[in-house]
Design a protein around this motif. Structure first.
Motif, PDB file in Angstrom:
ATOM      1  N   MET A 158      -5.394  13.749 -61.976  1.00 53.42           N
ATOM      2  CA  MET A 158      -5.190  13.020 -62.716  1.00 53.42           C
ATOM      3  C   MET A 158      -5.894  11.655 -61.987  1.00 53.42           C
ATOM      4  SD  MET A 158      -2.093  13.093 -65.464  1.00 53.42           S
ATOM      5  CE  MET A 158      -2.113  14.238 -66.590  1.00 53.42           C
ATOM      6  N   ALA A 159      -5.528  12.350 -60.264  1.00 56.63           N
ATOM      7  CA  ALA A 159      -5.556  10.820 -60.166  1.00 56.63           C
ATOM      8  C   ALA A 159      -6.655  10.888 -59.013  1.00 56.63           C
ATOM      9  CB  ALA A 159      -5.036  10.725 -58.418  1.00 56.63           C
ATOM     10  N   LYS A 160      -7.273  12.517 -59.255  1.00 61.19           N
ATOM     11  CA  LYS A 160      -8.508  12.779 -58.775  1.00 61.19           C
ATOM     12  C   LYS A 160      -9.688  12.482 -59.620  1.00 61.19           C
ATOM     13  CE  LYS A 160      -7.595  16.658 -56.128  1.00 61.19           C
ATOM     14  NZ  LYS A 160      -7.745  18.027 -55.192  1.00 61.19           N
ATOM     15  N   GLU A 161      -9.402  12.417 -60.988  1.00 61.58           N
ATOM     16  CA  GLU A 161     -10.300  12.516 -62.035  1.00 61.58           C
ATOM     17  C   GLU A 161     -10.000  10.685 -62.300  1.00 61.58           C
ATOM     18  OE1 GLU A 161     -12.497  13.368 -64.990  1.00 61.58           O
ATOM     19  OE2 GLU A 161     -10.970  15.192 -64.843  1.00 61.58           O
ATOM     20  N   GLN A 162      -9.378   9.813 -62.252  1.00 60.31           N
ATOM     21  CA  GLN A 162      -9.706   8.455 -62.562  1.00 60.31           C
ATOM     22  C   GLN A 162     -10.344   8.028 -61.178  1.00 60.31           C
ATOM     23  OE1 GLN A 162      -5.609   6.391 -63.852  1.00 60.31           O
ATOM     24  NE2 GLN A 162      -5.638   8.570 -64.620  1.00 60.31           N
ATOM     25  N   ASN A 163     -10.620   8.733 -59.817  1.00 64.14           N
ATOM     26  CA  ASN A 163     -11.351   8.319 -58.320  1.00 64.14           C
ATOM     27  C   ASN A 163     -10.261   7.342 -57.319  1.00 64.14           C
ATOM     28  OD1 ASN A 163     -13.311   8.009 -56.927  1.00 64.14           O
ATOM     29  ND2 ASN A 163     -14.284   6.457 -57.353  1.00 64.14           N
ATOM     30  N   LEU A 164      -9.241   7.593 -57.426  1.00 67.62           N
ATOM     31  CA  LEU A 164      -8.099   7.125 -56.739  1.00 67.62           C
ATOM     32  C   LEU A 164      -8.642   7.292 -55.306  1.00 67.62           C
ATOM     33  CD1 LEU A 164      -5.367   6.988 -60.012  1.00 67.62           C
ATOM     34  CD2 LEU A 164      -7.013   5.038 -58.929  1.00 67.62           C
ATOM     35  N   SER A 165      -7.345   6.718 -54.691  1.00 65.65           N
ATOM     36  CA  SER A 165      -7.068   7.176 -53.725  1.00 65.65           C
ATOM     37  C   SER A 165      -5.563   8.056 -53.638  1.00 65.65           C
ATOM     38  CB  SER A 165      -5.880   6.016 -52.287  1.00 65.65           C
ATOM     39  OG  SER A 165      -5.650   6.389 -51.731  1.00 65.65           O
ATOM     40  N   LEU A 166      -5.952   9.539 -52.678  1.00 66.88           N
ATOM     41  CA  LEU A 166      -4.947   9.996 -52.723  1.00 66.88           C
ATOM     42  C   LEU A 166      -4.238   9.856 -51.913  1.00 66.88           C
ATOM     43  CD1 LEU A 166      -7.773  13.211 -53.128  1.00 66.88           C
ATOM     44  CD2 LEU A 166      -6.272  12.070 -55.251  1.00 66.88           C
ATOM     45  N   ASN A 167      -3.452   8.624 -51.316  1.00 70.91           N
ATOM     46  CA  ASN A 167      -3.034   8.450 -50.008  1.00 70.91           C
ATOM     47  C   ASN A 167      -1.675   8.761 -51.114  1.00 70.91           C
ATOM     48  OD1 ASN A 167      -0.544   7.890 -48.531  1.00 70.91           O
ATOM     49  ND2 ASN A 167      -2.402   6.038 -47.712  1.00 70.91           N
ATOM     50  N   PRO A 168      -0.775   9.806 -50.897  1.00 72.35           N
ATOM     51  CA  PRO A 168       0.905   9.921 -51.162  1.00 72.35           C
ATOM     52  C   PRO A 168       1.531   8.375 -51.840  1.00 72.35           C
ATOM     53  CG  PRO A 168       0.221  11.841 -50.262  1.00 72.35           C
ATOM     54  CD  PRO A 168      -1.166  10.732 -49.937  1.00 72.35           C
ATOM     55  N   ALA A 169       1.193   7.930 -50.659  1.00 72.80           N
ATOM     56  CA  ALA A 169       1.825   6.536 -50.872  1.00 72.80           C
ATOM     57  C   ALA A 169       1.902   5.493 -51.968  1.00 72.80           C
ATOM     58  CB  ALA A 169       1.986   5.803 -49.703  1.00 72.80           C
ATOM     59  N   LYS A 170       0.559   5.568 -52.336  1.00 69.39           N
ATOM     60  CA  LYS A 170      -0.500   4.330 -53.258  1.00 69.39           C
ATOM     61  C   LYS A 170      -0.079   5.324 -54.606  1.00 69.39           C
ATOM     62  CE  LYS A 170      -3.520   2.598 -49.598  1.00 69.39           C
ATOM     63  NZ  LYS A 170      -4.890   2.156 -49.769  1.00 69.39           N
ATOM     64  N   ILE A 171       0.066   6.782 -54.639  1.00 66.49           N
ATOM     65  CA  ILE A 171       0.231   7.004 -55.979  1.00 66.49           C
ATOM     66  C   ILE A 171       1.332   7.415 -56.523  1.00 66.49           C
ATOM     67  CG2 ILE A 171      -2.832   8.051 -56.077  1.00 66.49           C
ATOM     68  CD1 ILE A 171      -1.799  10.701 -55.141  1.00 66.49           C
ATOM     69  N   SER A 172       2.576   7.402 -55.583  1.00 62.48           N
ATOM     70  CA  SER A 172       3.539   7.066 -56.102  1.00 62.48           C
ATOM     71  C   SER A 172       4.539   6.587 -56.208  1.00 62.48           C
ATOM     72  CB  SER A 172       4.293   8.120 -54.964  1.00 62.48           C
ATOM     73  OG  SER A 172       2.965   9.417 -54.107  1.00 62.48           O
ATOM     74  N   GLY A 173       5.340   6.696 -57.171  1.00 55.69           N
ATOM     75  CA  GLY A 173       6.126   5.690 -57.985  1.00 55.69           C
ATOM     76  C   GLY A 173       7.446   5.462 -56.703  1.00 55.69           C
ATOM     77  N   VAL A 174       8.127   5.328 -57.928  1.00 55.51           N
ATOM     78  CA  VAL A 174       9.812   4.677 -57.208  1.00 55.51           C
ATOM     79  C   VAL A 174      10.366   5.633 -57.084  1.00 55.51           C
ATOM     80  CG1 VAL A 174      11.873   3.567 -57.188  1.00 55.51           C
ATOM     81  CG2 VAL A 174       9.356   2.637 -57.972  1.00 55.51           C
ATOM     82  N   CYS A 175      10.178   6.831 -57.476  1.00 51.63           N
ATOM     83  CA  CYS A 175      11.093   7.948 -57.485  1.00 51.63           C
ATOM     84  C   CYS A 175      10.892   8.446 -56.267  1.00 51.63           C
ATOM     85  CB  CYS A 175      10.707   8.666 -59.258  1.00 51.63           C
ATOM     86  SG  CYS A 175       9.498   8.931 -59.821  1.00 51.63           S
TER      87      CYS A 175
END
Length: 382
Positions: free
Chosen positions: A181-198
């Protein structure tokens, strides 16, 4: 069609359907209902409405009553008692030296059950803890291990967007989220930027997934060949998904190469296949650095969460439990390790026979004692 109302028992909990039982119930009312855990105090979040029978799990339990002032006082008292129970449980956990993190405590309305929610790495032997708690509170004790997503859902917090967490405000169920889903939306694949509080992928990645899947299906693949409406042929350099524009590297008549931007309606190309790998669409951000091992670890954790969710839906918790037992095998005592392999097969069989004979004697004595006890009771009765 069947008439129902929707009831929530916690602010961030699921919505459950109940039969209004002819009562005049409105949204926001508090009601007393019977659940699998016992009698509960809930809040009406869905006013009476008719829905299809297929959406209701039968039998549909009726509402016992609309709450009275006395019920409200009992519920308020339970909330106070829950905080005290939480503090006591923390002390007992520290006393027994258990490696578990206590998250929340909850009383049922009739106080027939006290639940404690906790997180831990692997399995925890909390039998002694339950005995201590049962002796203190004189009610049924249940300790329930939850995941990191459920922990965040209960605790709440603020996301990187600056708003309260979706799971704590309006999400009643967790939907599976993946790196795709992150790739489909052309987002950064940096775990720190696509991860939530959990520490898992953000749930909001699911919100726009369908829109991005449709928009990407109308765009050409990067590095694919396209024809423009002004007669040029070129190679796709990059795409803007939301603007639906494509940058194409074209070769002019004099041999010079030029980067031009076109709208998708101005291009002739083969539409990408639905099953095509989204890596061909996602573009890495410039000067973006991230840990590939952290990304792989995040993908593995997400896969485990999806499997746990699938097993919970299909009612197959034993499969995951067996996997956990393999991952966290029981430790063997040093005494057993030192004795391992020190006996031959003859001694093993002899010990086994002696053990079996001892067990038979115990059963025989227990059986005789039971008969003697009955005889004594009968003689006393006579």
């Amino acid at each position: 069609m069947i008439l129902i109302i929707g009831v929530k028992f916690r602010k961030s909990g699921k919505v459950y359907y109940f039969d209004p039982a002819g009562l005049s119930i409105e949204k926001g009312n508090h009601v007393i209902v019977e659940t699998a855990r016992g009698v509960e105090y809930g809040t009406v979040v869905l006013a009476p409405r008719n829905i299809d029978d297929e959406k209701v799990i039968q039998p549909l339990k009726p509402v016992i009553r609309i709450t009275t002032e006395e019920d409200d006082n009992i519920n308020a008292e339970n909330r106070i008692q829950e905080k005290e129970a939480f503090d006591i449980c923390l002390e007992k956990i520290k006393k027994h030296g258990l490696e578990m993190k206590l998250i929340d405590s909850e009383y049922t309305f009739d106080r027939n059950k006290l639940l404690f929610y906790f997180t831990a790495d692997g399995r925890i032997d909390f039998r002694d803890l339950v005995k201590d708690l049962a002796a203190i509170f004189r009610t049924r004790i249940e300790l329930r291990q939850i995941g990191v997503r459920d922990e965040t859902k209960l605790m709440g917090g603020i996301g990187i967007c600056g708003r309260p967490l979706c799971c704590h405000t309006y999400l009643s169920d967790f939907a599976p989220v993946s790196i795709k889903m992150a790739k489909e939306q052309n987002l950064s694949l940096n775990p720190a930027k696509i991860s939530g509080v959990c520490g898992r992928l953000m749930c909001c990645l699911k919100n726009e997934e369908e829109a991005y899947e449709y928009l990407n299906s109308t765009l050409p693949n990067i590095n694919s060949q396209v024809k423009t409406n002004d007669g040029y042929e070129g190679t796709v350099h990059s795409v803007s998904v939301l603007k639906q524009k494509v940058k194409v590297l074209v070769t002019r008549e004099n041999g010079d190469k030029e980067l031009r931007e076109y709208n998708t309606r101005e291009l002739i190309f083969e539409k990408r296949q639905a099953s095509l790998d989204v890596n061909t669409v996602a573009m890495p951000l410039p000067d973006e650095e991230f840990d590939e091992n952290a990304l792989k670890e995040l993908e593995q954790m997400e896969q485990n969460d999806i499997e746990d969710l699938s097993d919970a839906i299909n009612g197959q918790p034993q499969k995951r439990q067996a996997q956990q037992q393999k991952k966290y095998p029981k430790k063997q005592n040093n005494k057993q390790k030192s004795n391992k392999g020190s006996y031959n097969s003859h001694n093993s069989k002899q010990n086994k026979n002696n053990t079996q004979q001892s067990n038979d004697n115990k059963k025989h004595n227990r059986y005789n004692n039971g008969h003697n006890y009955n005889k004594q009771n009968n003689s006393h009765h006579n």
